[in-house]
Write a protein that holds these residues in place. Structure first.
Motif, PDB file in Angstrom:
ATOM      1  N   GLY A 142      42.187  83.664 -17.821  1.00 46.73           N
ATOM      2  CA  GLY A 142      43.565  83.359 -17.085  1.00 46.73           C
ATOM      3  C   GLY A 142      43.567  82.021 -16.386  1.00 46.73           C
ATOM      4  O   GLY A 142      42.467  81.355 -16.635  1.00 46.73           O
ATOM      5  N   ASP A 197      48.738  83.342 -16.712  1.00 41.47           N
ATOM      6  CA  ASP A 197      48.937  83.550 -17.847  1.00 41.47           C
ATOM      7  C   ASP A 197      47.678  83.766 -18.785  1.00 41.47           C
ATOM      8  O   ASP A 197      46.511  83.121 -18.282  1.00 41.47           O
ATOM      9  CB  ASP A 197      49.583  82.385 -18.768  1.00 41.47           C
ATOM     10  CG  ASP A 197      50.942  82.246 -18.421  1.00 41.47           C
ATOM     11  OD1 ASP A 197      51.731  83.267 -17.870  1.00 41.47           O
ATOM     12  OD2 ASP A 197      51.730  81.359 -18.213  1.00 41.47           O
ATOM     13  N   LYS A 251      47.566  89.977 -15.750  1.00 44.87           N
ATOM     14  CA  LYS A 251      48.433  88.684 -15.744  1.00 44.87           C
ATOM     15  C   LYS A 251      48.912  88.353 -14.055  1.00 44.87           C
ATOM     16  O   LYS A 251      48.804  87.242 -13.832  1.00 44.87           O
ATOM     17  CB  LYS A 251      49.488  88.921 -16.452  1.00 44.87           C
ATOM     18  CG  LYS A 251      50.617  87.576 -16.762  1.00 44.87           C
ATOM     19  CD  LYS A 251      51.778  87.697 -17.496  1.00 44.87           C
ATOM     20  CE  LYS A 251      52.503  86.459 -17.763  1.00 44.87           C
ATOM     21  NZ  LYS A 251      53.294  86.187 -16.235  1.00 44.87           N
TER      22      LYS A 251
END
Length: 273
Positions: free
Chosen positions: A165, A139, A134
């Motif tokens: 991501g 995210d 992350k």
């Protein structure tokens, strides 16, 4: 100093900070009790078993003006700090993808309570690779996943997942019941491939090859091997001196600084859930 058998008596002590190192299923209740007693909290991962509990605790901490900081320690290890520097300075180029690989042997020292968790050992150990990925990609969302288990004499559990991501894709591969234990984070960039050996706290930096000729092949072996042995010697000395702390020292220092100064903590409650 002393030991306490009752939570209320413990929380009644004149403490500014409480560190929670109990099994994950007890985290939410203990965080809530510590916050209501006016204590800042440092808590082991996973912060809570349910994300709803984490959201409620984030709101409670904000209302009380207190900090809840999950222990995402590998973000602050020496190897990850080197990888961060290469990303932030642009030396590694643009991130293209990330791979998290975790092999865990049952013979490794493991908590006695992991089978009580949803997802077993995966639930306890996956946060490490997930928070590292992350950090690199932003995210994450699960695109697809696969699970297989063997409950026979050679108990084994395999989980594979493809994640997306903000700045690239990721692949997570976890095998519990493997022949040996290794944790690796591999970051593929346009100018470098960075291999973070989490257990040994070593970062290996390999540039892209030019033509896959003999010079490239031999050069990568020499470059990688020299970095491995250099890293092992440094980590080995720290291990012998008791100073190989895998980022815990940096995390705790920054957490305490945030308690004193009111600045944002190194890891937020939202990062935890």
């Amino acid at each position: 100093p002393g030991s306490f058998h009752e939570l209320d008596r413990f929380l009644a002590q004149p403490l500014d900070v409480v560190s929670i190192c109990t099994p994950p299923s007890s985290h939410a209740a203990l965080i809530r009790a510590a916050l209501q007693a006016g204590k800042h909290v440092l808590v082991e991962k996973p912060m809570t078993v349910k994300s709803e509990e984490g959201k409620e605790l984030e709101i409670l901490a904000k209302e009380l003006g207190l900090i809840v900081c999950p222990t995402h320690n590998f973000l602050f290890s020496r190897s990850m700090t080197k990888a961060k520097s290469m990303l932030e300075t642009g030396k590694a180029g643009d991130v293209e993808s990330v791979m998290g690989i975790q092999l865990s042997s049952w013979r490794r020292r493991l908590p006695t309570w992991f089978d009580d968790l949803p997802g077993g050992l995966f639930f306890d150990e996956a946060p490490h690779l997930l928070y590292l990925m992350k950090f690199v990609l932003g995210d994450l969302a699960v695109e697809r996943s696969w699970f297989d288990a063997n409950d026979g004499p050679q108990r084994s559990e395999r989980i594979e997942a493809r994640l997306l991501g903000d700045s690239g894709s990721a692949y997570l591969s976890m095998w519990s019941g493997a022949p040996f234990s290794e944790w690796l984070l591999v970051v593929f960039c346009t100018r470098a491939v960075m291999i973070v050996d989490i257990f040994r706290d070593i970062m290996i930096n390999l540039p892209p090859e030019r033509g896959h000729n003999s010079r490239d092949v031999i050069g990568q072996v020499v470059r990688g091997t020299s970095q491995i042995w250099s890293g092992i010697s440094r980590s080995g000395m720290r291990l012998m001196r008791g100073t190989l702390l895998y980022g815990h020292d940096v995390l705790i220092r920054r957490f305490l600084d945030s308690v004193i100064t009111g600045e944002p903590p190194p890891v937020t409650t939202r990062d935890g859930y």
